[in-house]
Design an enzyme around this catalytic site. Structure first.
Site, PDB file in Angstrom:
ATOM      1  N   LYS A  13       0.838  -1.277   0.070  1.00 43.79           N
ATOM      2  CA  LYS A  13       0.186   0.102   0.089  1.00 43.79           C
ATOM      3  C   LYS A  13       0.881   1.110  -0.066  1.00 43.79           C
ATOM      4  O   LYS A  13       0.797   2.279  -0.860  1.00 43.79           O
ATOM      5  CB  LYS A  13      -0.763  -0.098   1.144  1.00 43.79           C
ATOM      6  N   ARG A  88      -9.822   0.933   8.207  1.00 39.22           N
ATOM      7  CA  ARG A  88      -9.595  -0.564   8.619  1.00 39.22           C
ATOM      8  C   ARG A  88     -10.719  -1.384   9.422  1.00 39.22           C
ATOM      9  O   ARG A  88     -10.650  -2.332   9.914  1.00 39.22           O
ATOM     10  CB  ARG A  88      -8.258  -0.295   9.600  1.00 39.22           C
ATOM     11  N   ARG A 127      11.873  -5.019   5.010  1.00 39.40           N
ATOM     12  CA  ARG A 127      11.679  -3.686   4.808  1.00 39.40           C
ATOM     13  C   ARG A 127      12.662  -2.584   5.489  1.00 39.40           C
ATOM     14  O   ARG A 127      13.074  -3.048   6.727  1.00 39.40           O
ATOM     15  CB  ARG A 127      10.086  -3.482   4.989  1.00 39.40           C
ATOM     16  N   ARG A 161      11.084  -0.735  11.184  1.00 35.51           N
ATOM     17  CA  ARG A 161       9.773  -0.440  11.871  1.00 35.51           C
ATOM     18  C   ARG A 161       9.892  -1.470  13.206  1.00 35.51           C
ATOM     19  O   ARG A 161      10.105  -2.514  13.178  1.00 35.51           O
ATOM     20  CB  ARG A 161       8.538  -0.349  11.262  1.00 35.51           C
ATOM     21  N   ARG A 172      -0.634  -8.805  13.231  1.00 37.08           N
ATOM     22  CA  ARG A 172      -1.199  -7.798  12.206  1.00 37.08           C
ATOM     23  C   ARG A 172      -2.036  -8.317  11.154  1.00 37.08           C
ATOM     24  O   ARG A 172      -2.933  -7.975  10.813  1.00 37.08           O
ATOM     25  CB  ARG A 172      -0.040  -6.768  11.610  1.00 37.08           C
TER      26      ARG A 172
HETATM   27  P1  AP5 Z   1       4.758  -1.593   1.911  1.00 35.02           P
HETATM   28  O1  AP5 Z   1       4.334  -0.812   0.779  1.00 35.02           O
HETATM   29  O2  AP5 Z   1       5.549  -1.197   2.991  1.00 35.02           O
HETATM   30  O3  AP5 Z   1       3.527  -2.235   2.194  1.00 35.02           O
HETATM   31  P2  AP5 Z   1       2.376  -1.803   3.154  1.00 35.02           P
HETATM   32  O4  AP5 Z   1       0.982  -2.552   2.585  1.00 35.02           O
HETATM   33  O5  AP5 Z   1       2.401  -0.292   3.085  1.00 35.02           O
HETATM   34  O6  AP5 Z   1       2.622  -2.493   4.516  1.00 35.02           O
HETATM   35  P3  AP5 Z   1       2.430  -1.985   6.153  1.00 35.02           P
HETATM   36  O7  AP5 Z   1       3.222  -2.899   6.913  1.00 35.02           O
HETATM   37  O8  AP5 Z   1       2.947  -0.385   6.075  1.00 35.02           O
HETATM   38  O9  AP5 Z   1       1.360  -1.956   6.269  1.00 35.02           O
HETATM   39  P4  AP5 Z   1       0.419  -1.806   7.668  1.00 35.02           P
HETATM   40  O10 AP5 Z   1      -1.153  -2.014   7.098  1.00 35.02           O
HETATM   41  O11 AP5 Z   1       0.661  -2.990   8.441  1.00 35.02           O
HETATM   42  O12 AP5 Z   1       0.972  -0.678   8.376  1.00 35.02           O
HETATM   43  P5  AP5 Z   1       0.440   0.590   8.755  1.00 35.02           P
HETATM   44  O13 AP5 Z   1       1.704   1.650   8.764  1.00 35.02           O
HETATM   45  O14 AP5 Z   1      -0.506   1.026   7.926  1.00 35.02           O
HETATM   46  O15 AP5 Z   1       5.570  -2.944   1.279  1.00 35.02           O
HETATM   47  C1  AP5 Z   1       6.153  -3.820   2.309  1.00 35.02           C
HETATM   48  C2  AP5 Z   1       7.510  -4.293   1.843  1.00 35.02           C
HETATM   49  O16 AP5 Z   1       7.478  -5.039   0.524  1.00 35.02           O
HETATM   50  C3  AP5 Z   1       8.553  -3.068   1.388  1.00 35.02           C
HETATM   51  O17 AP5 Z   1       9.811  -3.403   1.828  1.00 35.02           O
HETATM   52  C4  AP5 Z   1       8.238  -3.042   0.080  1.00 35.02           C
HETATM   53  O18 AP5 Z   1       9.519  -2.393  -0.408  1.00 35.02           O
HETATM   54  C5  AP5 Z   1       7.958  -4.379  -0.317  1.00 35.02           C
HETATM   55  N1  AP5 Z   1       7.345  -4.469  -1.634  1.00 35.02           N
HETATM   56  C6  AP5 Z   1       6.055  -4.012  -2.050  1.00 35.02           C
HETATM   57  N2  AP5 Z   1       5.323  -4.234  -3.120  1.00 35.02           N
HETATM   58  C7  AP5 Z   1       6.205  -5.442  -3.590  1.00 35.02           C
HETATM   59  C8  AP5 Z   1       6.192  -6.149  -4.642  1.00 35.02           C
HETATM   60  N3  AP5 Z   1       4.990  -6.099  -5.617  1.00 35.02           N
HETATM   61  N4  AP5 Z   1       6.891  -7.238  -4.540  1.00 35.02           N
HETATM   62  C9  AP5 Z   1       7.813  -7.354  -3.907  1.00 35.02           C
HETATM   63  N5  AP5 Z   1       8.177  -6.624  -2.803  1.00 35.02           N
HETATM   64  C10 AP5 Z   1       7.357  -5.471  -2.425  1.00 35.02           C
HETATM   65  O19 AP5 Z   1      -0.016   0.356  10.123  1.00 35.02           O
HETATM   66  C11 AP5 Z   1       0.949   0.021  11.394  1.00 35.02           C
HETATM   67  C12 AP5 Z   1       0.073  -0.060  12.707  1.00 35.02           C
HETATM   68  O20 AP5 Z   1      -0.535   1.434  12.704  1.00 35.02           O
HETATM   69  C13 AP5 Z   1      -1.045  -0.971  12.684  1.00 35.02           C
HETATM   70  O21 AP5 Z   1      -0.830  -2.302  12.958  1.00 35.02           O
HETATM   71  C14 AP5 Z   1      -1.935  -0.400  13.554  1.00 35.02           C
HETATM   72  O22 AP5 Z   1      -1.611  -0.626  14.804  1.00 35.02           O
HETATM   73  C15 AP5 Z   1      -1.774   1.212  13.300  1.00 35.02           C
HETATM   74  N6  AP5 Z   1      -2.937   1.606  12.382  1.00 35.02           N
HETATM   75  C16 AP5 Z   1      -2.605   2.257  11.226  1.00 35.02           C
HETATM   76  N7  AP5 Z   1      -3.912   2.605  10.466  1.00 35.02           N
HETATM   77  C17 AP5 Z   1      -4.643   2.379  11.395  1.00 35.02           C
HETATM   78  C18 AP5 Z   1      -6.363   2.463  11.355  1.00 35.02           C
HETATM   79  N8  AP5 Z   1      -6.646   2.852  10.328  1.00 35.02           N
HETATM   80  N9  AP5 Z   1      -6.810   1.961  12.307  1.00 35.02           N
HETATM   81  C19 AP5 Z   1      -6.491   1.317  13.384  1.00 35.02           C
HETATM   82  N10 AP5 Z   1      -4.909   1.259  13.625  1.00 35.02           N
HETATM   83  C20 AP5 Z   1      -4.067   1.605  12.653  1.00 35.02           C
END
Ligand code: AP5
Ligand code: ZN
Length: 217
Positions: A13, A88, A127, A161, A172
C-alpha cells in the site's frame, strides 16, 4: 478525488501510494505514518497508540478517526487523497462516508491489493524506510543504493519499524482478516471496489494501479 488502498500488512500500500502520489498529484495519507509521528512526538494519542501498535493490534477507532479528520482538513488535501491504511474497520468506513458527505466529496475507488499471506513475512522482514524522505526499500525486492543509501535523497539513515518482527506480523495479519477484510464487501456493495494482483513485481503492480486510477479520475 479520494482513493482507498485496501490490503494486508506488506501488500504494498505504502509503496504504491507513493508512486500514485507522484504520477497523479494526489496526497498520500497513511494513518500508520500519522500514528508513528504521534508516537515519536509523544502526543497523548501517540502515547495511547504505542502499545497497541507494538503488539500488532488496531488502534482505537476514536483516535484514528480524529487524526484522519484533522489531516483531511488541511489545505494540501483539497485536490485529492490516497488513503493508505484507512479505513480499517466498518466504524472507520462509516466515519469516512460521513466526512466526505459533509465536504461534498466522494470515493472514486477502493482498490484491493490481493496477496497471499505467505508472502507477507518476507516482504515485511526485509523492509526499511528512509528516515529523511520516507522512501521505502526492501533488502531483496527493492534494494537501497549499494545496500545502504536512499536512491531519492542519498541519506544513509535507513530505519526498520518496531512492529516489523515476525511475531508481530502474525498479529497484524490476524487483525487484518478479522477487522479489515470485511471492508472489501462493504465497498463492493457501494460499487467502488477495484482489485489488482499485488503478487506481481512492484512496477507491474504500479502499471495496473495506474490503469485503474485513470479509469476512475
Ligand atoms: P509496503 O509498501 O511497505 O507495504 P504496506 O502494505 O504499506 O505495509 P505496511 O506494513 O506498512 O502496512 P500496515 O497496514 O501493516 O502498516 P501501517 O503503517 O498502515 O511494502 C512492504 C515491503 O514489501 C517493502 O519493503 C516493499 O519494498 C516491498 N514490496 C512492496 N510491493 C512489493 C511487490 N509487489 N513485490 C515485492 N516486494 C514488494 O499500520 C501500522 C500500525 O498502525 C497497525 O498495525 C495499527 O496498529 C496502526 N494503524 C494504522 N492505521 C490504522 C487504522 N486505520 N486503524 C487502526 N489502527 C491503525
Ligand atoms: Zn531518502
Amino acid at each position: 478525488a479520494v482513493l482507498i488502498l485496501l490490503g494486508p500488512p506488506g501488500a504494498g500500500k505504502g509503496t504504491q501510494a507513493r508512486m500514485l502520489q507522484e504520477k497523479f498529484g494526489l496526497v498520500q495519507l497513511s494513518t500508520g505514518d500519522l500514528l508513528r509521528a504521534a508516537v515519536a512526538a509523544g502526543t497523548p494519542a501517540g502515547n495511547q497508540a504505542k502499545a497497541v501498535m507494538d503488539a500488532g493490534g488496531l488502534v482505537s477507532d476514536e483516535i484514528v478517526i480524529a487524526i484522519l479528520n484533522e489531516r483531511m482538513s488541511q489545505e494540501d488535501c483539497r485536490n485529492g487523497v490516497i488513503l493508505d491504511g484507512f479505513p480499517r474497520t466498518t466504524v472507520q468506513a462509516k466515519a469516512l462516508d460521513e466526512l466526505l458527505t459533509s465536504t461534498g466529496q466522494r470515493i472514486n475507488a477502493a482498490i484491493s491489493l490481493r496477496v497471499d499471506d505467505s508472502a507477507m513475512v518476507d516482504r515485511i522482514s526485509g523492509r526499511s524506510t528512509c528516515a529523511h524522505c520516507g522512501e521505502g526499500y526492501h533488502d531483496t525486492f527493492k534494494p537501497a543504493k549499494d545496500g545502504a543509501a536512499c536512491h531519492k535523497c542519498g541519506s544513509t539513515e535507513l530505519t526498520r519499524r518496531a512492529d516489523d518482527r515476525a511475531e508481530t506480523v502474525a498479529s497484524r495479519l490476524e487483525a487484518y482478516h478479522a477487522q479489515t477484510a470485511p471492508l472489501i464487501s462493504y465497498y463492493e456493495a457501494s460499487g467502488v471496489l477495484k482489485s489488482v494482483d499485488a503478487m506481481a513485481d512492484i512496477d507491474k503492480v504500479a502499471g495496473e494501479m495506474a490503469t485503474v486510477v485513470k479509469s476512475v479520475l
